[in-house]
Structure formats: C-alpha cells, structure tokens
Design a protein around this motif. Structure first.
Motif, PDB file in Angstrom:
ATOM      1  N   CYS A 250       0.820  -1.217   0.000  1.00  0.00           N
ATOM      2  CA  CYS A 250       0.000   0.000   0.000  1.00  0.00           C
ATOM      3  C   CYS A 250       0.852   1.264   0.000  1.00  0.00           C
ATOM      4  O   CYS A 250       0.715   2.084  -0.903  1.00  0.00           O
ATOM      5  N   PRO A 251       1.742   1.450   0.985  1.00  0.00           N
ATOM      6  CA  PRO A 251       2.555   2.673   0.931  1.00  0.00           C
ATOM      7  C   PRO A 251       3.491   2.675  -0.271  1.00  0.00           C
ATOM      8  O   PRO A 251       3.761   3.741  -0.840  1.00  0.00           O
TER       9      PRO A 251
ATOM     10  N   CYS B 135       2.495  -4.723   6.409  1.00  0.00           N
ATOM     11  CA  CYS B 135       2.783  -6.139   6.707  1.00  0.00           C
ATOM     12  C   CYS B 135       4.254  -6.356   7.054  1.00  0.00           C
ATOM     13  O   CYS B 135       4.580  -7.319   7.741  1.00  0.00           O
ATOM     14  N   ILE B 136       5.150  -5.463   6.603  1.00  0.00           N
ATOM     15  CA  ILE B 136       6.566  -5.675   6.888  1.00  0.00           C
ATOM     16  C   ILE B 136       6.810  -5.736   8.394  1.00  0.00           C
ATOM     17  O   ILE B 136       7.563  -6.576   8.878  1.00  0.00           O
TER      18      ILE B 136
ATOM     19  N   MET C  60      -4.038  -3.421  -0.481  1.00  0.00           N
ATOM     20  CA  MET C  60      -3.366  -4.084  -1.601  1.00  0.00           C
ATOM     21  C   MET C  60      -3.108  -5.572  -1.346  1.00  0.00           C
ATOM     22  O   MET C  60      -3.178  -6.369  -2.275  1.00  0.00           O
ATOM     23  N   CYS C  61      -2.760  -5.923  -0.113  1.00  0.00           N
ATOM     24  CA  CYS C  61      -2.325  -7.313   0.128  1.00  0.00           C
ATOM     25  C   CYS C  61      -3.397  -8.331  -0.248  1.00  0.00           C
ATOM     26  O   CYS C  61      -3.147  -9.198  -1.072  1.00  0.00           O
TER      27      CYS C  61
ATOM     28  N   THR D  74      -7.032  -8.050   9.982  1.00  0.00           N
ATOM     29  CA  THR D  74      -6.604  -7.059  10.971  1.00  0.00           C
ATOM     30  C   THR D  74      -5.581  -6.105  10.380  1.00  0.00           C
ATOM     31  O   THR D  74      -5.600  -4.910  10.644  1.00  0.00           O
ATOM     32  N   THR D  75      -4.671  -6.634   9.565  1.00  0.00           N
ATOM     33  CA  THR D  75      -3.635  -5.779   8.999  1.00  0.00           C
ATOM     34  C   THR D  75      -3.985  -5.319   7.591  1.00  0.00           C
ATOM     35  O   THR D  75      -3.126  -4.887   6.846  1.00  0.00           O
ATOM     36  N   ASN D  76      -5.281  -5.425   7.214  1.00  0.00           N
ATOM     37  CA  ASN D  76      -5.705  -4.842   5.950  1.00  0.00           C
ATOM     38  C   ASN D  76      -5.838  -3.339   6.172  1.00  0.00           C
ATOM     39  O   ASN D  76      -6.640  -2.891   6.979  1.00  0.00           O
TER      40      ASN D  76
END
Lengths: 213, 194
Positions: free
Chosen positions: A27-28, A110-111, B26-27, B111-113
């Motif tokens: 995203c970023p 996510c990193i 995005m993920c 949760t991490t979306n």
C-alpha cells in the motif's frame, strides 16, 4: 528464514528486499511514491518504526505468552508509529501533509508484523535491530527506485530539480495511480529477469525458435 | 469536502475507489484475487468487518475526544479492529465452517488490511457524523469488494492465456490492476472530481 551466519543487515537490504523479493507493504509502496522526497520520507519513517518495534519485541520475546503475541506486536508497533507521527509533524508539516493517512497506516504495514514474527521473536536484540535496519533500508531503496521512475517520467524532475528543461511535456499518467501499478510491475519484472539470468544462461537463438514453434 | 450521503457514496465507491485510486488493501487485493469464489467471499467479509469497526470506531472517538486523550486513537482503533476480526471469525466459524476453512489464514490477516484502519482514520479526519461514517464505510468497503471481484474475473481468464514465465504471478496482476485503475480514472469526472 535466514541462516544464523548471514548478515541480517545485507539480507534485508538486498537478498530479501521487502519490496522486490518479499513483496510486502504494497500500500505505501504504491501510494506515496509519486515523488522521490515522499518516498524517502516514508521509507525512513518505516525504518524507524521497524527498528523500534524489532528491538522492543526482541527484548521481551521470552516474557510474552504465545497466545497474545500478535496483539502485543501490534500494540508495540502502534506506539512507535504514534511517536513517528508526532516527530514528522514537528519536523516538516509539508511532508506530513503529503504522506497523510499513510503515516498512521505504517502500523498495518505487513513488513512490521512479518519481521516481528519471522525474525525478532526468535533472535537476539542486536541482530533484530540490524534486521530492522536492513529491511527498513531495503524498503526505502524500493520506494526510492519507484519514486525516481515516477517523478522523472511524470514530472520531469528529481527531488524537485527540473531535469529536462522547460519544454518537457510531463507524462502525468505516472503520477496517477495506474503509473504506480505499472512501474512496480516493471521493477518486479526486471528483478525476476536478473535473478533468472544469474541462475540460467541466456537462451540461444535455436531455443527461441523452438519455443515459438 | 462533499457532504451529502449520495455524494459520499459515489465518491468512495467509484471516484476514489479504495483499492484502485487510493491504494488501500493491496495485500488481499493481490493475494486473494486468483479465484472468483474466494474473491467475492473475502470482499463480503471485509465489508462486514469495515462496517462494524467503523461504527465502533465512531463511538470510541467520541469517548476519546471527551476524555482529551486523542493520542490513544491509533492504538484503540487497532484494538477495535482486532476485536471485530475475532468476532467475524467466530460468526463465520459458526455459520459456515466451509467458508472458514477456505479463507484460512487470510481471515485473521484482515486485521492488517489497511483499508479497515483507513476507513476509521478518514472518517475521524473528515469529521463525518454517524450516518455519514456508516455510509462511507459501506461505500468504501463495497468499492474494495467490487475491485477485487473485477480483478479475479480477469485473472481467471489470464490463467488460460500464454503469459511469459517471468511475468506470471505478481507482475501480470499489477499490470492488470494498472489497466483497471486507468478505467476507474474515467470516473474522476463524476461529481466534479475532488
């Protein structure tokens, strides 16, 4: 993931580059890379959070029960991000405005969680700090590469310096969302091609003819 | 800022589509869009999580502002989202064990979306009232669902076509996303842009 002998700094920076190899934190990567300055700022902010969270998590890794570890990691990351948010606001209000919500959104990058779970939870504090630094810089590198292509093509400048003179017609598409997707796709292709070249020799003319028929 | 409910809806559903124009979420967009069946289920689940957590976040923000502890906003939003995801997990497990199995690891990963957190943060920054926030949450998550379904339909087709081995996987998906995003740019003219 990595062998104990490996250098965690170099590993994160190149071999397991977060953007091009692990494909994390998209995203970023796509959202703030429309100029080199934003990309650098975002990369450094993420590096800071990553180093803080990796270090803290590694410090308390023996005390945290397994069931609540994810919640703990996120709480630690959220604390580091809140600090970063206020620091950036204090340093430069322009950059703060340009990054907008994506600064706060580092917490769900996510990193951060991936490195906490895959590395910091299992390694010593020193190595975890290096891993955080390596991955953070690797992420910064990825963002900067993307930002360079997008700014040079989309605005004809680099870090705000005009490159092509006044008659350059900017390719605005590269500053807009589709340009982000396509630039990242191109970089991924280049990396994949480079990797394949290193393992396999270049195909001969005969191979290409065979492949076509 | 556009204020009427219809404007908020169209703005966040099409003009500033969360995935294709603002780059949020995005993920799962790249990771879960290879099959139509999984994609729409994921889309609907995310819609549910976003709507519930947006309502809860609205209440929490009122509380935090009243107590003057705004700096706790980020942490409390994250906790709310984690709780909502946990709730969704239990509901799905009860209602449809098959779906629960299919979504697998991607369910806790909601949760991490970042789309979920972004909805909560945007509605705070833009000072939406309760009704506006709810409409905004439904529209934004609906936009996510719409985009992931569209991409999954295209990807099912590209599975059958002859793509160079280098480009298979993420690279070709990004190219497809780029084309979709260009198509969505066409909506920018609606409602006078931003």
């Amino acid at each position: 993931m990595s062998q104990p002998q490996d250098n965690p700094l170099l590993n994160g920076l190149w071999k397991e580059n977060p953007t091009f190899v692990q494909v994390l934190g998209m995203c970023p990567t796509l959202a703030v890379t429309n100029s080199v300055r934003n990309a650098l700022a975002m990369g450094l902010a993420t590096t800071f959070v990553l180093v803080c969270s990796n270090g803290l998590i590694s410090m308390i890794r023996h005390q945290v029960p397994k069931q609540v570890r994810i919640a703990t990691y996120i709480a630690i990351a959220a604390t580091a991000v809140t600090v970063t948010d206020y620091v950036v606001k204090a340093i430069s209000i322009d950059i703060y405005k340009a990054l907008g919500p994506f600064l706060a959104l580092i917490v769900v990058n996510c990193i951060i969680l991936a490195r906490a779970e895959a590395f910091a939870a299992k390694n010593s504090v020193g190595r975890s700090l290096m891993d955080g630094l390596g991955n953070g810089l690797g992420f910064t590198l990825g963002l900067t590469l993307l930002g360079t292509v997008r700014e040079v093509l989309g605005a004809g400048s680099f870090l705000g310096l005009s490159l092509f003179g006044p008659h350059f017609e900017p390719w605005v598409l590269f500053l807009l969302p589709p340009g982000g997707f396509i630039t990242l796709a191109a970089w991924l292709l280049i990396f994949a091609w480079y990797k394949e070249r290193k393992t396999k020799p270049a195909p001969s003319a005969q191979d290409l003819l065979d492949a076509r028929s | 800022m556009n204020d009427s409910l219809t404007q908020i809806f169209i703005d966040s559903f099409l003009i500033n589509n969360f995935v294709l124009c603002v780059f949020l979420g995005m993920c799962p967009f790249l990771g879960l869009s290879s099959k139509f069946a999984t994609a729409w289920r994921m889309g609907v689940t995310v819609m549910f999580v976003i709507t519930v957590s947006s309502i809860l976040a609205y209440g929490t923000n009122l509380l935090l502002t009243a107590l003057h502890v705004e700096y706790l906003r980020l942490i409390s939003y994250i906790v709310i989202i984690a709780a909502t995801v946990q709730l969704t997990e239990m509901v799905i497990k009860k209602l449809s064990p098959a779906l629960f199995k299919e979504l697998g690891i991607y369910l806790p990963l909601i949760t991490t979306n970042c789309a979920v957190l972004a909805v909560a943060l945007f509605q705070t920054v833009r000072n939406y009232d309760f009704l506006q926030s709810t409409v905004f949450a439904i529209a934004a998550s609906g936009g996510f669902c719409f985009a992931i379904v569209l991409l999954s339909l295209v990807r099912e087709r590209t599975d059958l076509s002859d793509i160079p081995s280098l480009a298979r996987g993420t690279a070709i998906t990004l190219v497809l996303a780029s084309i979709l995003s260009m198509a969505f740019m066409g909506f920018a003219g609606m409602g006078g842009g931003k």
